[in-house]
Design an enzyme around this catalytic site. Structure first.
Site, PDB file in Angstrom:
ATOM      1  N   SER A 227      26.049  62.243 -65.690  1.00  0.00           N
ATOM      2  CA  SER A 227      24.672  61.946 -65.287  1.00  0.00           C
ATOM      3  C   SER A 227      23.832  61.635 -66.528  1.00  0.00           C
ATOM      4  O   SER A 227      24.161  60.721 -67.269  1.00  0.00           O
ATOM      5  CB  SER A 227      24.118  63.121 -64.468  1.00  0.00           C
ATOM      6  N   GLU A 345      27.379  58.633 -54.789  1.00  0.00           N
ATOM      7  CA  GLU A 345      26.440  59.109 -55.811  1.00  0.00           C
ATOM      8  C   GLU A 345      25.104  59.572 -55.220  1.00  0.00           C
ATOM      9  O   GLU A 345      24.483  60.498 -55.729  1.00  0.00           O
ATOM     10  CB  GLU A 345      26.180  58.003 -56.845  1.00  0.00           C
ATOM     11  N   HIS A 459      27.240  63.020 -56.252  1.00  0.00           N
ATOM     12  CA  HIS A 459      26.933  62.905 -57.681  1.00  0.00           C
ATOM     13  C   HIS A 459      27.403  64.150 -58.445  1.00  0.00           C
ATOM     14  O   HIS A 459      26.976  65.262 -58.166  1.00  0.00           O
ATOM     15  CB  HIS A 459      25.423  62.722 -57.850  1.00  0.00           C
TER      16      HIS A 459
END
Length: 561
Positions: A227, A345, A459
Site C-alpha cells: 500500500s 483491492e 487490499h
C-alpha cells in the site's frame, strides 16, 4: 612443575576454556549483543516453526535522532551514540497517528490486538535475523516499509521472524514519520515536506552502515512494502537520494503513481487546512512552521484526525519532478522489481477507510450519475468524464448489486491496478519486472459479517502469506492448501532477494513481464495470465486523456468567444 603433571594441568585449562566458551555461547544464544556504529544493542531469541528454529530479534534500534523540537519538519539527523548496551527486546513506540486501522482489523479478524505506545520520538527499526547469522554471513537483506496511507502504521505490524527463519534472510522493518509530521509542506525552504520519505532514506543508510553486524549483506538489499509502503518503495526507485542503497524492489498494492499519495505541486493540497485547524494565525510560511513546532503532540494529533491520507510532494530534492515524469524520462534506478495487486483491492477495506462503503451500498441506476460526477471531481477529472466512466464500466446495467460491483472495479483500477501497470511498463525496458495478481480468498478471515462474501483478495490480504503470520505476528490457521501457498510466496520473495529473480526449482514458473505481457496469478494453484486489464489500461491511458484534451480544447474555444 613436574613434567608428569603438565598434561593434567593443560587438560584442566582446556576444560575450563571449553566450559567458558559454552557459557558465553549460551548467553549469546539467549541474549545476543551486536555492535552498531553508535553503540551495542542486546536482542532476544525467539523460536518459530513449531519452536525448533531460533531467530534473533533486535527491536527499537534508533536510526536517527528523535525528530522533535527544531527537528520537527526537518530532515532526519544521525542518531546519537550511547554508552553501555542498549536494550532491544521490546517494540518501539509507533509514530503519532490516528489509529483507524486497529479497530477495523480487530473486528474483521475477531482478535484482540496488543497495545503499543505512541510518540513523536519514533524513528526506530526492528531486525529479525537467523540465530546462526554472524558478521560475514552475508545473508540477503529485505527492508520492509509498512503501509497505512502515510498516516498510520508501524514497524511491529508485521513480524519478520518466520520469513527470516524459513528463508535464511535478514528482515528489517522500519518506521517513518506519518501524517502532517511526515508530509506537511509549505512548498518553500521553510518546510519542503516528504519528511517521512527522508526518514526511509536515513533508515536505508543505517542498513548500509550496520547490517553486516547482524549477518546481512549491505550489497544485497531488497526494499518491499504494501500500500503506502509500496508507494514508498516505488518513490525510492525514482528518487536520486536513494542511489546505491538497495538492489531490488517489491511494490505490493502500491506504487508512486497512486493518485491520492502524490501531489502535483510542491505545496501540499492540505496546507491551508493545516493552518486553519492549528489555529496558527501566521502571516507567512516561516511563521506557520514556527507555530506548528510549538504545538503539543495532542494538538498535532487533533490536526491529523482531519486527514485520512497525506500525499508526498514534488519537493525538488527527494522527488525532483513528478514520479510519472521521472519514469517516462528513464530517470530512475534500474533495479529488478516485483509489482503486483490484489484481485479485489477495493472490495471492502479501502471503501470503508474512505467512508464510501455506505454510499456504494446505496448505488442504483438513478443515483449513479450524480455520484459518478462527484467522484470524477475527486479524481481530478472533468465532471463531463463521468458519462465516459459510466459507459466503460456500467454500460446498460440496471441491477444495483452489479452496478455497485462495477463501481468498486472502477475504484480498484483507478487507484491501484492502472498505476501499477503503468509503473511496470515504464520500468520493464530497463530492468526485469515480475508482475502478479493475488487472487486467493483467505480462510482465516473470521468475521464473515464484517467483510462481504463476494470479496476474494481484499487490499493487503496477500501480506499474511508473505510473512506467514497475521498482524503483530499473530498465528494464522491456514488450510493445508494455504500452507503451500504461504511456502511458495515466501520462496518467491526470498528468491527475488537472493537473485533478482523469484524462480527456482520446484516452484510454478513466474515469467517476466515481457512476452505477451505475462504475469502470475497467485492462488492455491498459481497460473500464468496474459495482458492483465489491457482494455482498461487502454481506456485510462489513451481514451480518457484524449477526451480530457477535447474538453479542454472546447472550453478554450468557448472562453475565446
Amino acid at each position: 612443575m613436574p613434567l608428569n603433571r603438565f598434561p593434567c594441568w593443560r587438560y584442566a585449562v582446556a576444560c575450563g576454556l571449553l566450559l567458558l566458551l559454552v557459557h558465553v555461547h549460551g548467553q549469546d544464544s539467549v541474549s545476543p549483543i551486536r555492535n552498531t556504529h553508535t553503540g551495542q544493542v542486546r536482542g532476544k531469541l525467539v523460536y518459530v516453526k513449531e519452536g525448533v528454529t531460533g531467530v534473533y530479534a533486535f527491536l527499537g534500534i534508533p536510526f536517527a535522532k528523535p525528530p522533535v523540537g527544531p527537528l520537527r519538519f526537518a530532515p532526519p539527523e544521525p542518531p546519537e551514540p550511547w554508552s553501555g548496551v542498549r536494550d532491544g527486546t521490546s517494540e518501539p513506540a509507533m509514530c503519532l497517528q490516528t489509529d483507524f486501522m486497529r479497530p477495523q482489523i480487530s473486528k474483521e479478524r475477531k482478535i484482540i490486538l496488543p497495545t503499543i505506545s505512541m510518540s513523536e520520538d519514533c524513528l526506530y527499526l526492528n531486525i529479525y535475523t537467523p540465530a546462526h547469522a554472524h558478521e560475514g554471513s552475508n545473508l540477503p537483506v529485505m527492508v520492509w516499509i509498512h503501509g497505512g496511507a502515510l498516516v498510520m502504521g508501524m514497524a511491529s505490524m508485521n513480524d519478520g521472524s518466520l520469513l527470516a527463519a524459513t528463508e535464511d534472510i535478514v528482515i528489517v522493518s522500519i518506521q517513518y514519520r506519518l501524517g502532517i509530521l511526515g508530509f506537511f509542506s509549505t512548498g518553500d525552504e521553510h518546510a519542503r515536506g516528504n519528511w517521512g520519505y527522508l526518514d526511509q532514506v536515513a533508515a536505508l543508510h543505517w542498513v548500509q552502515q550496520n547490517i553486516a553486524s547482524f549477518g546481512g549483506n549491505p550489497g544485497q538489499v531488497t526494499i518491499f512494502g504494501v500500500s503506502a509502503g509500496g508507494t514508498s518503495v516505488s518513490s525510492l526507485v525514482v528518487s536520486p537520494m536513494s542511489k546505491g542503497l538497495f538492489h531490488g524492489a517489491i511494490m505490493q498494492s502500491g506504487v508512486a503513481l497512486l493518485p491520492d499519495l502524490i501531489s502535483d505541486t510542491p505545496e501540499a493540497v492540505y496546507t491551508p487546512v493545516v493552518a486553519n485547524q492549528s489555529g496558527c494565525e501566521a502571516k507567512d510560511s516561516e511563521a506557520l512552521v514556527h507555530c506548528l513546532r510549538e504545538k503539543t503532540e495532542a494538538e498535532i494529533l487533533a490536526i491529523n484526525q482531519v486527514f485520512i491520507m497525506t500525499p508526498g510532494v514534488v519537493d525538488g530534492i527527494f522527488l525532483p519532478r513528478h514520479p510519472q515524469e521521472l519514469l517516462a524520462s528513464v530517470d530512475f534506478h534500474p533495479v529488478p522489481s516485483i509489482i503486483g495487486v490484489d484481485s479485489d483491492e477495493c472490495g471492502w477495506g479501502v471503501p470503508l477507510f474512505m467512508g464510501l462503503d455506505h454510499v456504494i451500498k446505496n448505488i442504483t441506476r438513478e443515483t449513479l450519475p450524480a455520484f459518478l460526477k462527484s467522484r470524477a471531481e475527486h479524481m481530478m477529472l472533468p465532471p463531463e468524464c463521468s458519462d465516459l466512466l459510466m459507459q466503460e464500466y456500467m454500460g446498460d446495467v440496471e441491477d444495483p448489486q452489479t452496478l455497485q460491483a462495477q463501481f468498486r472495479e472502477l475504484m480498484k483500477d483507478f487507484m491501484f491496478v492502472i498505476p501499477a501497470l503503468k509503473v511496470a511498463y515504464f520500468q520493464r525496458s530497463h530492468a526485469p519486472v515480475y508482475f502478479y495478481e493475488f487472487q486467493h480468498q483467505s480462510s482465516f478471515i473470521k468475521n464473515k459479517d464484517a467483510r462481504p462474501s463476494h470479496v476474494r483478495a481484499d487490499h493487503g490480504d496477500h501480506v499474511a502469506f508473505v510473512f506467514g503470520s497475521d498482524f503483530w505476528g499473530l498465528k494464522i490457521d491456514l488450510t493445508e492448501e494455504e500452507k503451500l501457498l504461504n511456502k511458495r510466496m515466501m520462496k518467491y520473495w526470498a528468491n527475488f532477494a537472493r537473485h533478482g529473480n523469484p524462480n527456482s526449482e520446484g516452484l510454478p514458473y513466474w515469467p517476466e513481464l515481457v512476452h505477451d505481457d505475462q504475469y502470475l496469478k497467485l492462488d492455491i494453484q498459481p497460473a500464468v495470465g496474459r495482458a492483465l486489464k489491457s482494455r482498461k489500461l487502454h481506456f485510462w491511458t489513451k481514451i480518457l486523456p484524449q477526451k480530457i484534451q477535447e474538453l479542454k480544447g472546447a472550453q478554450g474555444k468557448h472562453s475565446e468567444l
